[in-house]
Design a protein around this motif. Structure first.
Motif, PDB file in Angstrom:
ATOM      1  N   LEU A 243       0.066 -36.335  -9.357  1.00 20.03           N
ATOM      2  CA  LEU A 243       1.184 -35.236  -9.830  1.00 20.03           C
ATOM      3  C   LEU A 243       1.114 -35.200 -11.214  1.00 20.03           C
ATOM      4  CD1 LEU A 243       3.926 -35.859  -7.505  1.00 20.03           C
ATOM      5  CD2 LEU A 243       2.636 -33.765  -7.395  1.00 20.03           C
ATOM      6  N   ALA A 244       1.046 -36.086 -12.108  1.00 20.34           N
ATOM      7  CA  ALA A 244       0.935 -36.315 -13.423  1.00 20.34           C
ATOM      8  C   ALA A 244      -0.416 -35.640 -14.005  1.00 20.34           C
ATOM      9  CB  ALA A 244       0.843 -37.890 -13.845  1.00 20.34           C
ATOM     10  N   ARG A 245      -1.465 -35.825 -13.492  1.00 24.10           N
ATOM     11  CA  ARG A 245      -2.880 -34.987 -13.701  1.00 24.10           C
ATOM     12  C   ARG A 245      -2.555 -33.464 -13.504  1.00 24.10           C
ATOM     13  NH1 ARG A 245      -5.466 -39.123 -10.765  1.00 24.10           N
ATOM     14  NH2 ARG A 245      -5.929 -37.761  -9.175  1.00 24.10           N
ATOM     15  N   LEU A 246      -1.718 -33.081 -12.622  1.00 21.32           N
ATOM     16  CA  LEU A 246      -1.605 -31.680 -12.423  1.00 21.32           C
ATOM     17  C   LEU A 246      -0.738 -30.967 -13.479  1.00 21.32           C
ATOM     18  CD1 LEU A 246      -1.028 -31.635  -8.581  1.00 21.32           C
ATOM     19  CD2 LEU A 246      -3.078 -30.906  -9.993  1.00 21.32           C
ATOM     20  N   GLY A 247      -0.129 -31.848 -14.465  1.00 24.18           N
ATOM     21  CA  GLY A 247       0.694 -31.333 -15.438  1.00 24.18           C
ATOM     22  C   GLY A 247       2.032 -30.553 -15.252  1.00 24.18           C
ATOM     23  N   ASN A 248       2.008 -29.232 -15.468  1.00 24.10           N
ATOM     24  CA  ASN A 248       3.325 -28.443 -15.187  1.00 24.10           C
ATOM     25  C   ASN A 248       3.156 -27.860 -13.882  1.00 24.10           C
ATOM     26  OD1 ASN A 248       4.047 -28.739 -17.881  1.00 24.10           O
ATOM     27  ND2 ASN A 248       3.051 -27.309 -18.938  1.00 24.10           N
ATOM     28  N   GLN A 249       2.053 -27.866 -13.142  1.00 22.93           N
ATOM     29  CA  GLN A 249       2.169 -27.463 -11.746  1.00 22.93           C
ATOM     30  C   GLN A 249       3.499 -27.963 -10.932  1.00 22.93           C
ATOM     31  OE1 GLN A 249      -1.745 -27.966  -9.705  1.00 22.93           O
ATOM     32  NE2 GLN A 249      -2.652 -26.422 -11.201  1.00 22.93           N
ATOM     33  N   SER A 250       3.784 -27.184  -9.851  1.00 26.45           N
ATOM     34  CA  SER A 250       4.927 -27.575  -9.112  1.00 26.45           C
ATOM     35  C   SER A 250       4.680 -28.998  -8.526  1.00 26.45           C
ATOM     36  CB  SER A 250       5.268 -26.415  -8.114  1.00 26.45           C
ATOM     37  OG  SER A 250       6.206 -27.106  -7.296  1.00 26.45           O
ATOM     38  N   ARG A 251       5.717 -29.717  -8.569  1.00 21.82           N
ATOM     39  CA  ARG A 251       5.765 -30.863  -7.799  1.00 21.82           C
ATOM     40  C   ARG A 251       6.490 -31.095  -6.347  1.00 21.82           C
ATOM     41  NH1 ARG A 251       6.828 -35.651 -12.422  1.00 21.82           N
ATOM     42  NH2 ARG A 251       5.355 -34.611 -13.890  1.00 21.82           N
ATOM     43  N   LYS A 252       6.766 -29.898  -6.064  1.00 21.23           N
ATOM     44  CA  LYS A 252       7.471 -29.503  -4.851  1.00 21.23           C
ATOM     45  C   LYS A 252       6.573 -29.731  -3.905  1.00 21.23           C
ATOM     46  CE  LYS A 252      10.976 -26.823  -2.447  1.00 21.23           C
ATOM     47  NZ  LYS A 252      11.591 -25.620  -2.569  1.00 21.23           N
ATOM     48  N   PRO A 253       6.562 -30.433  -2.581  1.00 25.15           N
ATOM     49  CA  PRO A 253       5.557 -30.497  -1.719  1.00 25.15           C
ATOM     50  C   PRO A 253       5.575 -29.463  -0.807  1.00 25.15           C
ATOM     51  CG  PRO A 253       7.349 -32.261  -1.132  1.00 25.15           C
ATOM     52  CD  PRO A 253       7.624 -31.429  -2.386  1.00 25.15           C
ATOM     53  N   VAL A 254       4.723 -28.771  -0.353  1.00 24.82           N
ATOM     54  CA  VAL A 254       4.469 -27.676   0.651  1.00 24.82           C
ATOM     55  C   VAL A 254       4.636 -27.944   1.881  1.00 24.82           C
ATOM     56  CG1 VAL A 254       3.059 -25.675   1.040  1.00 24.82           C
ATOM     57  CG2 VAL A 254       2.763 -26.533  -1.240  1.00 24.82           C
ATOM     58  N   VAL A 255       5.586 -27.809   2.585  1.00 24.40           N
ATOM     59  CA  VAL A 255       5.874 -28.115   3.942  1.00 24.40           C
ATOM     60  C   VAL A 255       6.092 -26.897   4.820  1.00 24.40           C
ATOM     61  CG1 VAL A 255       7.460 -29.271   5.253  1.00 24.40           C
ATOM     62  CG2 VAL A 255       7.090 -30.197   2.878  1.00 24.40           C
ATOM     63  N   GLY A 256       5.332 -27.040   6.236  1.00 24.67           N
ATOM     64  CA  GLY A 256       5.452 -25.703   6.929  1.00 24.67           C
ATOM     65  C   GLY A 256       6.953 -25.822   7.486  1.00 24.67           C
ATOM     66  N   LEU A 257       7.067 -24.815   8.261  1.00 21.15           N
ATOM     67  CA  LEU A 257       8.416 -24.589   9.080  1.00 21.15           C
ATOM     68  C   LEU A 257       8.592 -25.463  10.194  1.00 21.15           C
ATOM     69  CD1 LEU A 257       8.231 -20.582   9.784  1.00 21.15           C
ATOM     70  CD2 LEU A 257       9.952 -21.762   8.046  1.00 21.15           C
ATOM     71  N   PRO A 258       9.803 -26.106  10.161  1.00 16.15           N
ATOM     72  CA  PRO A 258       9.849 -27.022  11.476  1.00 16.15           C
ATOM     73  C   PRO A 258       9.596 -26.548  13.015  1.00 16.15           C
ATOM     74  CG  PRO A 258      11.914 -26.886  10.252  1.00 16.15           C
ATOM     75  CD  PRO A 258      10.808 -26.015   9.532  1.00 16.15           C
ATOM     76  N   LEU A 259       8.688 -27.354  13.825  1.00 15.40           N
ATOM     77  CA  LEU A 259       8.771 -26.725  15.093  1.00 15.40           C
ATOM     78  C   LEU A 259       9.453 -27.614  16.194  1.00 15.40           C
ATOM     79  CD1 LEU A 259       5.365 -25.082  15.190  1.00 15.40           C
ATOM     80  CD2 LEU A 259       7.399 -23.913  14.765  1.00 15.40           C
TER      81      LEU A 259
ATOM     82  N   ILE B 248      12.479 -26.621  17.478  1.00 17.64           N
ATOM     83  CA  ILE B 248      13.701 -26.519  16.351  1.00 17.64           C
ATOM     84  C   ILE B 248      13.509 -25.026  16.117  1.00 17.64           C
ATOM     85  CG2 ILE B 248      14.050 -26.798  14.014  1.00 17.64           C
ATOM     86  CD1 ILE B 248      12.200 -29.746  14.309  1.00 17.64           C
ATOM     87  N   GLU B 249      15.029 -24.516  15.951  1.00 13.51           N
ATOM     88  CA  GLU B 249      14.921 -23.128  15.677  1.00 13.51           C
ATOM     89  C   GLU B 249      15.687 -22.832  14.277  1.00 13.51           C
ATOM     90  OE1 GLU B 249      17.667 -21.615  18.815  1.00 13.51           O
ATOM     91  OE2 GLU B 249      16.012 -21.828  20.289  1.00 13.51           O
ATOM     92  N   PRO B 250      15.148 -22.056  13.570  1.00 17.48           N
ATOM     93  CA  PRO B 250      15.998 -21.624  12.367  1.00 17.48           C
ATOM     94  C   PRO B 250      17.269 -21.246  12.603  1.00 17.48           C
ATOM     95  CG  PRO B 250      14.256 -19.877  12.621  1.00 17.48           C
ATOM     96  CD  PRO B 250      14.058 -20.976  13.605  1.00 17.48           C
ATOM     97  N   MET B 251      18.240 -21.568  11.834  1.00 15.04           N
ATOM     98  CA  MET B 251      19.781 -21.280  11.976  1.00 15.04           C
ATOM     99  C   MET B 251      20.185 -20.898  10.589  1.00 15.04           C
ATOM    100  SD  MET B 251      20.837 -21.651  15.038  1.00 15.04           S
ATOM    101  CE  MET B 251      19.654 -22.023  16.284  1.00 15.04           C
ATOM    102  N   GLY B 252      21.225 -20.061  10.546  1.00 20.51           N
ATOM    103  CA  GLY B 252      21.920 -19.466   9.256  1.00 20.51           C
ATOM    104  C   GLY B 252      23.275 -19.999   9.391  1.00 20.51           C
TER     105      GLY B 252
ATOM    106  N   VAL C  51       9.426 -34.978  12.535  1.00 20.94           N
ATOM    107  CA  VAL C  51       9.324 -33.634  12.483  1.00 20.94           C
ATOM    108  C   VAL C  51       7.963 -32.782  12.337  1.00 20.94           C
ATOM    109  CG1 VAL C  51      10.439 -31.543  11.475  1.00 20.94           C
ATOM    110  CG2 VAL C  51      11.962 -33.594  11.824  1.00 20.94           C
ATOM    111  N   GLU C  52       7.719 -32.288  13.384  1.00 22.09           N
ATOM    112  CA  GLU C  52       6.514 -31.442  13.232  1.00 22.09           C
ATOM    113  C   GLU C  52       6.515 -30.091  12.857  1.00 22.09           C
ATOM    114  OE1 GLU C  52       2.444 -30.311  15.914  1.00 22.09           O
ATOM    115  OE2 GLU C  52       4.284 -31.682  16.798  1.00 22.09           O
ATOM    116  N   ASP C  53       5.514 -29.666  11.829  1.00 19.09           N
ATOM    117  CA  ASP C  53       5.808 -28.476  11.214  1.00 19.09           C
ATOM    118  C   ASP C  53       4.470 -27.567  11.769  1.00 19.09           C
ATOM    119  OD1 ASP C  53       3.277 -28.579   9.728  1.00 19.09           O
ATOM    120  OD2 ASP C  53       4.489 -29.285   8.035  1.00 19.09           O
ATOM    121  N   GLU C  54       4.745 -26.363  11.641  1.00 23.82           N
ATOM    122  CA  GLU C  54       3.646 -25.370  11.780  1.00 23.82           C
ATOM    123  C   GLU C  54       2.580 -25.572  11.608  1.00 23.82           C
ATOM    124  OE1 GLU C  54       4.710 -21.285  10.082  1.00 23.82           O
ATOM    125  OE2 GLU C  54       4.946 -22.343   8.084  1.00 23.82           O
ATOM    126  N   LYS C  55       2.069 -26.362  10.578  1.00 23.44           N
ATOM    127  CA  LYS C  55       0.699 -26.673  10.224  1.00 23.44           C
ATOM    128  C   LYS C  55       0.270 -28.027  11.032  1.00 23.44           C
ATOM    129  CE  LYS C  55       1.762 -25.483   5.430  1.00 23.44           C
ATOM    130  NZ  LYS C  55       1.756 -25.635   4.102  1.00 23.44           N
TER     131      LYS C  55
END
Length: 175
Positions: free
Chosen positions: A25-41, A54-58, A120-124
């Motif tokens: 992450l340090a080498r990536l510099g200013n790129q986002s540090r937020k992990p890319v996580v798929g939708l939980p299934l 798992i269903e999405p709820m509001g 938790v297993e995601d869509e990926k």
């Protein structure tokens, strides 16, 4: 009253170790540090034999988080982080026996202990694993917004359900 299982993120064995990830992450510099996580299934809790969709709820009109329609599925609060992202992800599920005698997905949530593992297993197809840290109970009138927030820069998963005795008059549980 909600019974909450506050769970600490536990990196999946296939992911880089924290120090290697930090260096990358340090080498990536200013790129986002937020992990890319798929939708939980799917939610899997081996200790209490949970394997649930798992269903999405509001949010309901009264401001409370929606709950799944049936006793065997869980609901992820889609207005918050996904499980594995930084912040507090929330998954809810029902407790108790339904009119047809069917048991609910979180009937045994209170049997979890610190150190138990939740997946938790995601869509990926990625499996994000979490370790139980604490179990908490809240009074029905308590402010529970802390379940949905976290400012410590870590990924959390909070599982919530009702507990106690069914109150016919209020159509809710005592805890």
């Amino acid at each position: 009253l909600f019974t909450t299982v506050a769970i600490r993120f536990w990196p999946h064995p296939g992911l880089p170790q924290a120090n290697t990830l930090a260096n990358d992450l340090a080498r990536l510099g200013n790129q986002s540090r937020k992990p890319v996580v798929g939708l939980p299934l799917r939610l899997r809790i081996p200790k209490i034999q949970v394997d649930a969709a798992i269903e999405p709820m509001g949010v309901q009109a009264n401001g409370l988080m929606q709950a799944p329609e049936g006793p065997k599925t869980t609901g992820w609060y889609k207005n918050g982080p996904r499980p594995g992202e930084l912040g507090s992800a929330v998954i809810d599920g029902h407790y108790g026996i339904w009119k047809n005698g069917e048991r609910s997905v979180f009937d045994n949530l209170n049997k979890l202990k610190p150190g138990d593992v939740v997946h938790v297993e995601d869509e990926k197809g990625v499996l994000n694993s979490f370790v139980v840290r604490t179990l908490q109970s809240f009074d029905p009138n308590a402010k529970t917004n802390t379940i949905f927030t976290s400012n410590d820069g870590k990924a959390h998963l909070n599982l919530i359900t009702c507990d106690g005795a069914w109150n016919i008059g209020s159509s809710s549980y005592s805890k």
